[in-house]
Write an enzyme that holds these catalytic residues in place. Structure first.
Site, PDB file in Angstrom:
ATOM      1  N   CYS A  48     -29.312   9.896  17.685  1.00 26.58           N
ATOM      2  CA  CYS A  48     -29.677  10.877  16.660  1.00 26.58           C
ATOM      3  C   CYS A  48     -28.800  10.675  15.419  1.00 26.58           C
ATOM      4  O   CYS A  48     -28.855   9.619  14.799  1.00 26.58           O
ATOM      5  CB  CYS A  48     -29.584  12.298  17.208  1.00 26.58           C
ATOM      6  SG  CYS A  48     -30.403  13.519  16.153  1.00 26.58           S
TER       7      CYS A  48
ATOM      8  N   HIS B 270     -33.516  12.075  21.158  1.00 25.61           N
ATOM      9  CA  HIS B 270     -32.499  12.462  22.129  1.00 25.61           C
ATOM     10  C   HIS B 270     -32.923  12.022  23.530  1.00 25.61           C
ATOM     11  O   HIS B 270     -33.704  12.712  24.187  1.00 25.61           O
ATOM     12  CB  HIS B 270     -32.298  13.976  22.114  1.00 25.61           C
ATOM     13  CG  HIS B 270     -31.573  14.485  20.913  1.00 25.61           C
ATOM     14  ND1 HIS B 270     -30.196  14.508  20.836  1.00 25.61           N
ATOM     15  CD2 HIS B 270     -32.038  14.978  19.744  1.00 25.61           C
ATOM     16  CE1 HIS B 270     -29.838  15.009  19.670  1.00 25.61           C
ATOM     17  NE2 HIS B 270     -30.927  15.290  18.982  1.00 25.61           N
TER      18      HIS B 270
ATOM     19  N   GLU C  63     -31.224  12.178  26.181  1.00 26.46           N
ATOM     20  CA  GLU C  63     -30.707  13.158  27.152  1.00 26.46           C
ATOM     21  C   GLU C  63     -31.590  14.396  27.253  1.00 26.46           C
ATOM     22  O   GLU C  63     -31.425  15.214  28.162  1.00 26.46           O
ATOM     23  CB  GLU C  63     -29.264  13.547  26.788  1.00 26.46           C
ATOM     24  CG  GLU C  63     -29.111  14.516  25.638  1.00 26.46           C
ATOM     25  CD  GLU C  63     -29.201  13.870  24.254  1.00 26.46           C
ATOM     26  OE1 GLU C  63     -28.933  14.579  23.261  1.00 26.46           O
ATOM     27  OE2 GLU C  63     -29.535  12.670  24.165  1.00 26.46           O
TER      28      GLU C  63
END
Length: 206
Positions: free
Chosen positions: A79, A185, A187
Site C-alpha cells: 500500500c 492489502h 493481509e
C-alpha cells in the site's frame, strides 16, 4: 526470518498474523540489525506519503533498508509502503521517495472518470501486466484483492506486473529486480492475499 519494518505506520498485527498463518517466521522490528539478519523485508504503510517518508527516515531504518536492497535482498512494499518505493509523490506537495522504482505517485482523480468515489475502497480484480512471462508474485488473472487508496503509482509499464481497473487502469503491483510492491492489502485479501505473500516468500534469495 521475514522482517516487517515498524516505523510508526502500517497494519503490523494483521501482516504478522498473515505470515504466521502461512507458517513463516516473522518479526516486527525497528532494529536495523534485524534487517541484516532477515531473508526478506516487508515495508508496510498507511496514511500520507510525506508523514510516512519522514517517519521512515527518522526511525533510522531507511538507510539500512536501502543497503539490504543493494545486496539483492527481496523487499515487498505494501500500500503506502509500495508508493514509498518510487521516486517521488505529489500527495499534498512534492516529496521524495526511496527511488527504488523510477516513477511518480499521483492522485487517481487525474485519470479516473468524474463521479467515482475517492478513495477507491473495496475489492477489485487484478489484471496481469505486460510481463506475463515474469509475473513475479502475482500469478493469476482476475483474482480479487482489497484496495484502499486515493493515490497510485505511474511508471514505465516494464515495472508493472498487475493493474486493476477503476474507471481506468491503475497500477496494482510492481517489480524492479528484487524490489516488489503491491498497492492493495494482501493481509486483508483472504486466501488470495495469503497466496501472494506465500509467493513472495518463495522468491529466490541473493
Amino acid at each position: 526470518m521475514i522482517a516487517i519494518i515498524n516505523y510508526g505506520v502500517g497494519n503490523l498485527f494483521s501482516l504478522e498474523s498473515s505470515f504466521n498463518a502461512i507458517g513463516e517466521d516473522v518479526k516486527v522490528t525497528s532494529d536495523p540489525e534485524d534487517l541484516k539478519r532477515a531473508e526478506r523485508i516487508i515495508l508496510p504503510g498507511v496514511g500520507a506519503f510525506e508523514d510516512a517518508a519522514k517517519k521512515l527516515k527518522s526511525s533510522g531504518m531507511a538507510e539500512p533498508l536501502l543497503a539490504e536492497v543493494k545486496r539483492g535482498k527481496p523487499i515487498l512494499g505494501i500500500c503506502l509502503g509500495m508508493q514509498l518505493l518510487f521516486t517521488k509523490s505529489f500527495e499534498f506537495g512534492e516529496h521524495e521517495g526511496l527511488n527504488l522504482i523510477p516513477g511518480e505517485v499521483r492522485y487517481i482523480g487525474e485519470v479516473i472518470p468524474a463521479g467515482l468515489k475517492i478513495p477507491q475502497i473495496g475489492w477489485n480484480a487484478l489484471q496481469l501486466g505486460i510481463r506475463n512471462e515474469e509475473v513475479g508474485i502475482i500469478k493469476n488473472e482476475g483474482e480479487y484483492v482489497y484496495f484502499v487508496h486515493s493515490y497510485a503509482a505511474f511508471c514505465d509499464e516494464k515495472f508493472i506486473t498487475a493493474t486493476t481497473n477503476y474507471g481506468a487502469d491503475l497500477t496494482a503491483a510492481v517489480q524492479n529486480k528484487n524490489v516488489y510492491g503491491v498497492q492493495f492489502h494482501p493481509e486483508k485479501s483472504g486466501k488470495v492475499g495469503l497466496n501472494i505473500l506465500r509467493a513472495f516468500c518463495e522468491v529466490s534469495l541473493c
